[in-house]
Design a protein around this motif. Structure first.
Motif, PDB file in Angstrom:
ATOM      1  N   TYR A  12       0.837  -1.204   0.000  1.00 22.15           N
ATOM      2  CA  TYR A  12       0.000   0.000   0.000  1.00 22.15           C
ATOM      3  C   TYR A  12       0.874   1.257   0.000  1.00 22.15           C
ATOM      4  N   HIS A  13       1.943   1.236   0.781  1.00 25.94           N
ATOM      5  CA  HIS A  13       2.837   2.396   0.869  1.00 25.94           C
ATOM      6  C   HIS A  13       3.913   2.387  -0.215  1.00 25.94           C
ATOM      7  N   GLN A  14       3.796   1.456  -1.142  1.00 19.48           N
ATOM      8  CA  GLN A  14       4.712   1.356  -2.294  1.00 19.48           C
ATOM      9  C   GLN A  14       6.179   1.266  -1.851  1.00 19.48           C
ATOM     10  N   ASP A  15       6.374   0.534  -0.757  1.00 22.50           N
ATOM     11  CA  ASP A  15       7.726   0.245  -0.269  1.00 22.50           C
ATOM     12  C   ASP A  15       8.138  -1.089  -0.887  1.00 22.50           C
ATOM     13  N   PHE A  16       8.544  -1.057  -2.156  1.00 20.19           N
ATOM     14  CA  PHE A  16       8.738  -2.286  -2.920  1.00 20.19           C
ATOM     15  C   PHE A  16       9.983  -3.062  -2.508  1.00 20.19           C
ATOM     16  N   GLU A  17      10.963  -2.391  -1.941  1.00 19.78           N
ATOM     17  CA  GLU A  17      12.126  -3.118  -1.425  1.00 19.78           C
ATOM     18  C   GLU A  17      11.713  -4.016  -0.259  1.00 19.78           C
ATOM     19  N   THR A  18      10.854  -3.486   0.619  1.00 17.66           N
ATOM     20  CA  THR A  18      10.369  -4.288   1.741  1.00 17.66           C
ATOM     21  C   THR A  18       9.440  -5.391   1.252  1.00 17.66           C
ATOM     22  N   VAL A  19       8.643  -5.099   0.237  1.00 13.44           N
ATOM     23  CA  VAL A  19       7.774  -6.125  -0.354  1.00 13.44           C
ATOM     24  C   VAL A  19       8.620  -7.304  -0.810  1.00 13.44           C
ATOM     25  N   TYR A  20       9.687  -7.032  -1.529  1.00 13.77           N
ATOM     26  CA  TYR A  20      10.527  -8.123  -2.037  1.00 13.77           C
ATOM     27  C   TYR A  20      11.213  -8.856  -0.880  1.00 13.77           C
ATOM     28  N   ALA A  21      11.630  -8.126   0.139  1.00 13.11           N
ATOM     29  CA  ALA A  21      12.313  -8.738   1.280  1.00 13.11           C
ATOM     30  C   ALA A  21      11.406  -9.691   2.044  1.00 13.11           C
TER      31      ALA A  21
END
Length: 397
Positions: free
Chosen positions: A304-313
């Motif tokens: 939702y917050h478009q934190d895609f590095e954390t999404v991948y992690a």
């Protein structure tokens, strides 16, 4: 001189007390009610004062005459009240919920103090039973604001995560000297109650907390519109802060205030703290001990917050289940990832889902984004070699 009490007692013995339906238990209840602690002192009329005096004297006389040393009156009028918590409190089979009716239709006053106190004690009893003993709590019967209700639901679930697994259940509550104040405003006024409570455990020991309440008259019934439990390390102390003054009955109607305590996925306080640490280091060990639903909520929050590095992690690190590399992930266009609104719709109600384990280290969360039981979704997770749950690539297909 002739004792008028003997005549009254003789009359009652021949009428009310003679009725087999008026049991010893009924008498005991009357005597306890007479001696019930009061912190609200209203200026009585002369007649009212005389009547109260006669009733109290009669109660004491009959209690000592009828019950002797087995009298249930164990405390002085200003002593604590003990509330027993039965093992099935709040579960099916209990009597219908009480109605905390206000004296007047559209306002509150000091005349409602006793009813407000009873409501708060019932709410505290169900609350401590829920966070320690794991029973249900029906917040609808106590709380008159939807935002406060949602906050309290999160609070209950978070505190149960902390206390529910401990082998030390709550046996009873002891209520100390409580205070009540009335404040008038254009909405019919409100009551402030401060209720100290000692929580006693089945196996000995316990602790004390003080709770502050604000109550209004909502549609003729008393309802809590703010609820704050102070004390170091309490949920409210950590989340709301320790400097807040409990004096605004409309605080949970303030959208800016509410926004501070509501994330789009309803992260609990402990989940938010894990996320805040994990997003800085992406160390998978930070996720150790989290249940699958908590992992899914972190994934939705990051998306939702478009934190895609954390999404991948958050994706699985099992080599045979990795579908694309981090470098490839960085090339995915924003238009293919979904808008925050789409993320909300796709994963709505995932926090209410149920985890189903399908293999030694695999499973999925079954949830219903639209609230009905027809359109079911699944969110897949995989446990890594260290036993930590992670998100499967393409978790929803």
């Amino acid at each position: 001189m002739k004792d008028p009490m003997k005549d009254i007692k003789k009359s009652l013995d021949a009428t009310v007390f003679k009725n087999p339906q008026f049991t010893e238990k009924n008498k005991n209840a009357v005597f306890q009610e007479i001696h019930k602690p009061k912190k609200v002192y209203l200026l009585p009329t002369l007649v009212g004062g005389l009547l109260i005096t006669v009733m109290a004297s009669a109660g004491i006389y009959f209690a000592s005459e009828k019950l002797g040393s087995e009298s249930p009156i164990a405390t002085e009028p200003n002593g604590p009240i003990t509330t027993e918590i039965p093992p099935n409190h709040g579960q099916e089979g209990m009597q219908a919920n009480p109605v905390y009716a206000a004296k007047n239709e559209n306002e509150v006053s000091m005349l409602d103090a006793e009813t407000a106190y009873e409501l708060c004690v019932d709410a505290l009893t169900d609350y401590y039973n829920a966070i320690w003993n794991g029973t249900d709590i029906d917040l609808d019967q106590f709380i008159g604001n939807e935002n406060l209700k949602q906050y309290m639901q999160t609070k209950v679930e978070s505190e149960y995560k902390k206390y529910g697994s401990l082998d030390s259940k709550v046996e009873r509550l002891e209520i100390g000297d409580w205070e009540v104040k009335f404040s008038d405003d254009e909405k019919g006024g409100y009551l402030y109650l401060e209720v100290p409570v000692a929580i006693q455990k089945h196996y000995g020991g316990g602790y004390g907390e003080g709770t502050e309440f604000l109550l209004r008259n909502i549609d003729g019934k008393l309802a809590i519109v703010d609820w704050y439990t102070g004390g170091k390390d309490t949920y409210d102390y950590v989340v709301r802060g320790d400097q807040q003054k409990i004096d605004d009955p409309d605080i949970w109607n303030d959208s800016e205030w509410v926004k501070k305590f509501k994330s789009v996925t309803g992260l609990f306080d402990f989940e938010q703290k894990v996320y805040d640490r994990f997003m800085l280091t992406h160390d998978v060990n930070e996720l150790s001990g989290l249940e699958p639903i908590s992992i899914a909520k972190l994934y939705v929050y990051a998306s939702y917050h478009q934190d895609f590095e954390t999404v991948y992690a958050l994706y699985t690190d099992r080599e045979d289940r990795i579908l694309w590399s981090k470098e490839e992930d960085e090339t995915i266009p924003l238009s293919d990832r979904g808008t925050p609104e789409q993320i909300l719709q796709t994963f709505r109600n995932i926090e209410k889902g149920a985890f189903v384990q399908t293999g030694e280290y695999e499973g999925y969360i079954e949830f219903y984004p639209n609230g009905d039981r027809e359109e079911k979704s699944g969110f897949s997770l995989i446990q890594n070699e260290e036993g930590i749950w992670q998100v499967a690539f393409l978790p929803v297909q």
